[in-house]
Design an enzyme around this catalytic site. Sequence first.
Site, PDB file in Angstrom:
ATOM      1  CG  ASP A   1      -1.944  -1.087   1.230  1.00 58.53           C
ATOM      2  OD1 ASP A   1      -1.729  -2.010   0.556  1.00 58.53           O
ATOM      3  OD2 ASP A   1      -2.874  -0.921   2.005  1.00 58.53           O
TER       4      ASP A   1
ATOM      5  CE  LYS B   1      -4.906   1.733   3.144  1.00 59.13           C
ATOM      6  NZ  LYS B   1      -3.714   1.173   3.909  1.00 59.13           N
TER       7      LYS B   1
ATOM      8  CE  LYS C   1      -6.279  -1.850   3.250  1.00 58.46           C
ATOM      9  NZ  LYS C   1      -4.970  -2.149   3.446  1.00 58.46           N
TER      10      LYS C   1
END
EC number: 4.1.2.4
Length: 220
Positions: A91, A155, A184
Site C-alpha cells: 500500500d 485505497k 480498499k
Amino acid sequence: MNLADAIEHTLLKANASSSDIEQLCQEAIDHKFAGVCIPPFHVNTAKYFLANFEQRPKIVTVIGFPMGYSTISAKVEEAKRATAEGADEVDMVVNLAAVMDGEWSYVQNDIDSVTRAVHLHGSTLKVILETSLLDNIQMQRLCDICMEIGVDYVKTSTGFQGGASPEVVRQLKGFLKGSAVKIKASGGIKTPEQAQQLIQAGASRLGTSSGLELTQAAKK
C-alpha cells in the site's frame, strides 16, 4: 461477502513488536481474515511466522507511509525490499504535495515506478489517495492515472487524515467505472454496520485495527 474475507487485520503503530505481529497473524488465521497489514520492518517476522500455514492471510505492508512525500527512488527501494522479503501486497501513499501543486507528471511517474517494482515481484499494489484531503477533480485525475497504469487497488486513506465513508467509496467506484481497479476502504471502521455499508458501496477490502471486534459483533 463474508466480512472476514474482506478484512486486512491492521497494526501500524510505531511501537509494534515482533510478538505483537505474531499475535496479529495468529488472530488473522483464527478468524480467516484476508490479510495482515503491518510495518515494513516486520514483513520478515510475518513471513517466518506464517510459513507453515497452508492457508494463510496475505502479508500487506505500507511504503511512503503515512505522508507520501518520500522521493520516488526511496519509494521504489522500499517496494523492492518489501516484496523481496515476502510482502504479497504493498500500500503506497500518493505524493499529496505533488498533487496539491498540480505536478501530475511527477505523480504519474511516482505511481508508475512503484507499480512496476511491485508487479515485477508478482505482488499487488494499492495506491492510498487520502481522499479527505482531495477535491473531486483531484480524485478523478488520480483514478484516471491509476487505471492507465494498471494498479490493483485504490485505497481511501491512511487513517491518519480522516477515514472511509460509503459516499467516498461510491464516488471512487464511479471514477473507476469499467476498470479492473478495486477499492480498499480504511480508516475509522469500528462497527459491522459500517463495514457492510462500505462493502455494499463497492469496497473489496477493509483495512481496520478493529477486525476482532467487527467479526465478534457481527456474530451476535
